[in-house]
Motif scaffolding. Structure first.
Motif, PDB file in Angstrom:
ATOM      1  N   PHE A 175      86.756  46.448  64.197  1.00 11.85           N
ATOM      2  CA  PHE A 175      87.510  45.311  63.682  1.00 11.85           C
ATOM      3  C   PHE A 175      86.779  44.702  62.491  1.00 11.85           C
ATOM      4  N   HIS A 176      87.549  44.183  61.543  1.00 11.06           N
ATOM      5  CA  HIS A 176      86.963  43.436  60.435  1.00 11.06           C
ATOM      6  C   HIS A 176      86.662  42.030  60.947  1.00 11.06           C
ATOM      7  N   ASP A 177      85.411  41.785  61.330  1.00 11.65           N
ATOM      8  CA  ASP A 177      85.096  40.556  62.064  1.00 11.65           C
ATOM      9  C   ASP A 177      85.429  39.297  61.278  1.00 11.65           C
ATOM     10  N   ASN A 178      85.392  39.352  59.938  1.00 12.03           N
ATOM     11  CA  ASN A 178      85.694  38.162  59.167  1.00 12.03           C
ATOM     12  C   ASN A 178      87.177  37.824  59.198  1.00 12.03           C
ATOM     13  N   SER A 179      88.002  38.731  59.751  1.00 13.93           N
ATOM     14  CA  SER A 179      89.433  38.475  59.859  1.00 13.93           C
ATOM     15  C   SER A 179      89.807  37.873  61.208  1.00 13.93           C
ATOM     16  N   ILE A 180      88.858  37.802  62.124  1.00 16.67           N
ATOM     17  CA  ILE A 180      89.111  37.229  63.442  1.00 16.67           C
ATOM     18  C   ILE A 180      88.438  35.874  63.509  1.00 16.67           C
ATOM     19  N   VAL A 181      89.223  34.839  63.609  1.00 13.85           N
ATOM     20  CA  VAL A 181      88.696  33.484  63.610  1.00 13.85           C
ATOM     21  C   VAL A 181      88.855  32.880  64.998  1.00 13.85           C
ATOM     22  N   PHE A 182      87.728  32.618  65.664  1.00 16.72           N
ATOM     23  CA  PHE A 182      87.731  32.013  66.992  1.00 16.72           C
ATOM     24  C   PHE A 182      87.439  30.524  66.883  1.00 16.72           C
ATOM     25  N   ASP A 183      88.121  29.730  67.680  1.00 19.36           N
ATOM     26  CA  ASP A 183      87.837  28.303  67.794  1.00 19.36           C
ATOM     27  C   ASP A 183      86.916  28.124  68.998  1.00 19.36           C
ATOM     28  N   GLU A 184      85.652  27.831  68.727  1.00 21.24           N
ATOM     29  CA  GLU A 184      84.662  27.742  69.802  1.00 21.24           C
ATOM     30  C   GLU A 184      84.976  26.642  70.803  1.00 21.24           C
ATOM     31  N   SER A 185      85.769  25.644  70.393  1.00 14.27           N
ATOM     32  CA  SER A 185      86.118  24.549  71.296  1.00 14.27           C
ATOM     33  C   SER A 185      87.284  24.910  72.214  1.00 14.27           C
ATOM     34  N   LYS A 186      87.890  26.074  71.977  1.00 15.19           N
ATOM     35  CA  LYS A 186      89.043  26.485  72.777  1.00 15.19           C
ATOM     36  C   LYS A 186      88.850  27.928  73.270  1.00 15.19           C
ATOM     37  N   PRO A 187      87.963  28.115  74.238  1.00 13.54           N
ATOM     38  CA  PRO A 187      87.673  29.479  74.705  1.00 13.54           C
ATOM     39  C   PRO A 187      88.889  30.187  75.284  1.00 13.54           C
ATOM     40  N   LYS A 188      89.834  29.421  75.847  1.00 15.94           N
ATOM     41  CA  LYS A 188      91.028  30.048  76.428  1.00 15.94           C
ATOM     42  C   LYS A 188      91.890  30.746  75.385  1.00 15.94           C
ATOM     43  N   CYS A 212      90.901  32.723  72.889  1.00 14.55           N
ATOM     44  CA  CYS A 212      90.292  33.860  72.174  1.00 14.55           C
ATOM     45  C   CYS A 212      91.250  35.052  72.093  1.00 14.55           C
ATOM     46  N   HIS A 213      92.099  35.238  73.105  1.00 15.20           N
ATOM     47  CA  HIS A 213      93.049  36.358  73.033  1.00 15.20           C
ATOM     48  C   HIS A 213      94.129  36.082  71.993  1.00 15.20           C
ATOM     49  N   ARG A 214      94.478  34.834  71.803  1.00 15.70           N
ATOM     50  CA  ARG A 214      95.407  34.474  70.723  1.00 15.70           C
ATOM     51  C   ARG A 214      94.826  34.893  69.370  1.00 15.70           C
ATOM     52  N   ALA A 215      93.522  34.694  69.201  1.00 12.71           N
ATOM     53  CA  ALA A 215      92.872  35.057  67.942  1.00 12.71           C
ATOM     54  C   ALA A 215      92.942  36.565  67.718  1.00 12.71           C
ATOM     55  N   ILE A 216      92.750  37.338  68.780  1.00 11.12           N
ATOM     56  CA  ILE A 216      92.851  38.796  68.666  1.00 11.12           C
ATOM     57  C   ILE A 216      94.277  39.200  68.306  1.00 11.12           C
ATOM     58  N   THR A 217      95.239  38.539  68.920  1.00 13.87           N
ATOM     59  CA  THR A 217      96.643  38.839  68.621  1.00 13.87           C
ATOM     60  C   THR A 217      96.967  38.509  67.169  1.00 13.87           C
ATOM     61  N   ARG A 218      96.441  37.395  66.675  1.00 17.13           N
ATOM     62  CA  ARG A 218      96.663  37.039  65.261  1.00 17.13           C
ATOM     63  C   ARG A 218      96.080  38.108  64.341  1.00 17.13           C
TER      64      ARG A 218
END
Length: 377
Positions: free
Chosen positions: A205-218, A220-226
């Motif tokens: 994966f291009h890690d710079n294209s996956i943006v995780f919100d550290e305050s919302k761990p639940k 993280c799968h939404r971020a992968i889907t995006r």
């Protein structure tokens, strides 16, 4: 080596995943089975496991076979009487011992079925194939690619991978560009989040294209889907939806893809039956009031409110001007199309809009809906 989940009893989370697989296929199969232009159905389970857990619970391959028969073998009756389409199962399990065990479990399942079968021949008997291939070799196989590219074949592709390495950009793009193909895959989203800077992740994966919100761990799968959604060409109409599965402190998930609105309607029906608050998790992903709490309202949720506000704004700003646009837009946001119909009815009642054409309340099989236009007053 990947953990062998078949060697012990399936966890509650695995049972949920399998239940979604079952319901998803149950919705998908009859649509293609009765489609007159489809000559073959190919049902692929490319990480099939051994077929059962340690206490006999069915895994995905046996579930697919069971659902393909239908209640009281209604689908077998159709195939026996009509003779088409030809239904082919392709089960793959790379680990040789598990692949052999899968063959034995399938043989036992088919034998038990035929003992109580009223039909003289089984429509599946010569069309169940079990292999032990590396997935990356299999997905590049010429025969598999010929099947995926054939517009006369309906394809259901189940990819219950271990971890996250197998479904990369190339595989995803191949699947979304395959006609008459719906797919669902599992991915360990928490592990991508946790190790996103390591080569084990950045290789795939291009890690710079996956943006995780550290305050919302639940989420993280939404971020992968995006991330996967960002790979879809902007001029391509395609539908993607995800379902998050929490297990302890980790979050895993399913991602479903379809070229057709009906495919997404069917999957959303399954997801909203599992999660009536948001249609996308087993962990109250939007922190709604839950069943049994003082302020719980079964007709209201944060997801529905957010989508309602977005759609209403787009109608008022003339960004959505027809029911077809609105129904598809609501679908793309992970809500069932009925929400759009409710919004339009409310705007009509409030004397904010009027209808050019004949207003209708069609909210299922939206590809068949008669179009009308929405005009601001």
């Amino acid at each position: 080596m990947a953990k062998n989940i078949n060697s012990s009893e399936y966890t509650e989370e695995t049972m949920l995943k399998l239940d979604i697989f079952r319901k998803c296929f149950r919705e998908w199969y009859p649509v293609f089975l009765h489609a007159p232009h489809i000559t073959h159905l190919f049902i692929y389970d490319m990480f099939a496991g051994s077929g059962k857990d340690a206490i006999g619970n069915y895994g995905s391959p046996l579930i697919l076979l069971q659902e393909a028969r239908g209640e009281n073998k209604q689908h077998c009756k159709h195939l026996y009487n009509i003779g088409k389409p030809i239904v082919v199962f392709g089960f793959n399990e790379k680990i040789r011992d598990k692949s052999i065990e899968l063959q034995q479990n399938i043989k036992a399942e088919q034998s038990a079925c035929q003992e109580h079968c009223e039909y003289s021949s089984c429509p599946f008997i010569n069309n169940i194939h079990v292999g032990a291939y590396d997935f990356q070799e299999l997905i590049q196989n010429e025969q598999v690619n010929n099947v995926l590219s054939n517009k006369s074949y309906g394809k259901f592709v189940l990819l219950d991978q271990y971890g996250f390495k197998q479904i990369n950009d190339e595989v995803f793009l191949k699947l979304i560009n395959s006609p008459k193909t719906d797919f669902i895959f599992f991915i360990a989203s928490s592990f991508i989040k946790r190790f996103k800077k390591l080569g084990a992740v950045t290789t795939y994966f291009h890690d710079n294209s996956i943006v995780f919100d550290e305050s919302k761990p639940k989420e993280c799968h939404r971020a992968i889907t995006r991330y996967f959604r960002s790979l879809i060409p902007t001029d391509k109409e395609y539908y993607l939806h995800s379902f998050t599965i929490q297990k302890g402190s980790n979050y895993y998930g399913l991602i479903f893809g379809s070229n057709h609105t009906l495919g997404m309607e069917k999957f959303l029906k399954v997801c909203w039956s599992e999660d009536p608050l948001a249609g996308e998790s087993n962990c109250n992903i939007n922190n709604d009031y839950e069943i049994g709490s003082l302020f719980y309202n079964p007709t209201y949720s944060n997801k529905k409110r957010d989508v309602y506000n977005i759609v209403k704004s787009k109608i008022i700003n003339k960004e959505i001007t027809s029911n077809i646009e609105g129904l598809k837009f609501v679908l793309s946001l992970g809500c069932e199309p009925k929400l759009f119909v409710d919004i339009v009815k409310e705007l009509i009642a409030q004397n904010i809009v009027e209808i050019d054409g004949t207003f209708n309340r069609t909210s299922s099989n939206i590809h068949r809906a008669s179009e009308y236009h929405i005009v601001l007053k």
